[in-house]
Design a protein around this motif. Sequence first.
Motif, PDB file in Angstrom:
ATOM      1  N   GLY A 153     -57.016  -0.308  21.227  1.00 55.20           N
ATOM      2  CA  GLY A 153     -56.089  -0.897  22.186  1.00 55.20           C
ATOM      3  C   GLY A 153     -54.644  -0.752  21.782  1.00 55.20           C
ATOM      4  O   GLY A 153     -53.797  -1.584  22.136  1.00 55.20           O
ATOM      5  N   LEU A 154     -54.331   0.308  21.028  1.00 56.09           N
ATOM      6  CA  LEU A 154     -52.959   0.511  20.553  1.00 56.09           C
ATOM      7  C   LEU A 154     -52.278   1.642  21.313  1.00 56.09           C
ATOM      8  O   LEU A 154     -52.926   2.474  21.951  1.00 56.09           O
ATOM      9  CB  LEU A 154     -52.983   0.841  19.052  1.00 56.09           C
ATOM     10  N   ASN A 155     -50.961   1.657  21.216  1.00 58.97           N
ATOM     11  CA  ASN A 155     -50.190   2.739  21.822  1.00 58.97           C
ATOM     12  C   ASN A 155     -50.153   3.936  20.879  1.00 58.97           C
ATOM     13  O   ASN A 155     -50.110   3.782  19.660  1.00 58.97           O
ATOM     14  CB  ASN A 155     -48.756   2.287  22.131  1.00 58.97           C
ATOM     15  N   ILE A 156     -50.139   5.124  21.450  1.00 63.18           N
ATOM     16  CA  ILE A 156     -50.088   6.346  20.659  1.00 63.18           C
ATOM     17  C   ILE A 156     -48.721   6.471  19.995  1.00 63.18           C
ATOM     18  O   ILE A 156     -47.689   6.163  20.586  1.00 63.18           O
ATOM     19  CB  ILE A 156     -50.331   7.587  21.552  1.00 63.18           C
ATOM     20  N   ASN A 157     -48.726   6.917  18.750  1.00 61.59           N
ATOM     21  CA  ASN A 157     -47.476   7.162  18.027  1.00 61.59           C
ATOM     22  C   ASN A 157     -46.688   8.273  18.724  1.00 61.59           C
ATOM     23  O   ASN A 157     -47.205   9.362  18.958  1.00 61.59           O
ATOM     24  CB  ASN A 157     -47.795   7.561  16.580  1.00 61.59           C
ATOM     25  N   THR A 189     -55.941  16.055  24.833  1.00 59.83           N
ATOM     26  CA  THR A 189     -56.210  15.452  26.136  1.00 59.83           C
ATOM     27  C   THR A 189     -54.884  15.040  26.743  1.00 59.83           C
ATOM     28  O   THR A 189     -53.896  14.816  26.045  1.00 59.83           O
ATOM     29  CB  THR A 189     -57.114  14.209  26.005  1.00 59.83           C
ATOM     30  N   ILE A 190     -54.889  14.952  28.073  1.00 57.93           N
ATOM     31  CA  ILE A 190     -53.667  14.528  28.742  1.00 57.93           C
ATOM     32  C   ILE A 190     -53.531  13.013  28.595  1.00 57.93           C
ATOM     33  O   ILE A 190     -54.488  12.263  28.768  1.00 57.93           O
ATOM     34  CB  ILE A 190     -53.665  14.951  30.229  1.00 57.93           C
ATOM     35  N   LEU A 191     -52.336  12.599  28.267  1.00 56.23           N
ATOM     36  CA  LEU A 191     -52.069  11.186  28.019  1.00 56.23           C
ATOM     37  C   LEU A 191     -51.473  10.509  29.242  1.00 56.23           C
ATOM     38  O   LEU A 191     -51.899   9.413  29.633  1.00 56.23           O
ATOM     39  CB  LEU A 191     -51.117  11.040  26.829  1.00 56.23           C
TER      40      LEU A 191
END
Length: 316
Positions: free
Chosen positions: A152-156, A68-70
């Motif tokens: 609710g975290l940021n993607i690595n 998916t587009i981030l």
Amino acid sequence: MTNAINDLSRLSFDKKEWITQLKNKVCQNGKLELEDIQTAFDKILSETELEDIEILSFDSNNPVVEQTILSIYENQNIGGLYDNKKIEFSPLFTLIYGKNGSGKSTYYRAMKDAFLSNQNIKRNIYSSSTDETKAKFDFVKKEEHLKFQRKGLNINASNIETIEWIAGTQNDSRIKFCDSDILKSSLSKKEAGWSIDRYKLGYFDVLREGVTQVEAKTNSEIQTLSNIFQQDRITILNGLISKEPYSIYQYLNTNQNNSDFIINKLKELIKLDLDENHEELKKDLQKKSTTSVTDYTTKIDLLKSKNISLTKIIFL
């Protein structure tokens, strides 16, 4: 959409270059440009064989990894967008809204230009700039995108795939697009009402329309050549004196609608050789049978002189 492209890619046209190239363009871009139609027309008589486009297929041993587009960011000199704005996407649904001219459609056109076909992206409409029109697109595995959003975290960062886009250049992608053009050609009436035929999506209609346009250009060219041929035939006929039953005039006139016969006869005639002294004989005959402009001018002047002399004699 993938089903439609796979079905279309399997159509065989005996490797004829013009139509195979059209089909490949539809499979690649989902549509045809005017230059694609012209290229096909230019190659209508080509004997070159062109291979069909290869559509990537995946089996159970090599499954498709859905992405998916981030985000879109570091945008520069793009239509209705202010530079260096960032938009982050949800893995499920993202709604973009705003006033007219605020750049909603620009995001979509930039995506299509980057991953589908040239969209002729406008430069920044708010201020003139000579900077490059570009942006960055981040993609991530769908499963990870969903998981991190729930927490609710940021993607690595190590799991992100970044595409650096410059306007007018397309990147290989399996991104799916669905806009009004696709929907208009993909709606089919069924008992339950209007629905989208996912096996069609207009690709076959696009190819069919492309072939029709090439056919129209070909018919127009044939008519033009036919008119020129008839004009040349009439010119030749007007230059022929003998109209005897077995004369060339009668042959050309009788077979006026059979270009093959006429062309073959002209090919025979063009091989005829003239005598070596043809030019000398022609010049000699011209001298004996014609009078030059200079001769006529001299004779007129002499006649005028005679008239003057006669007039003087009469009044003496």
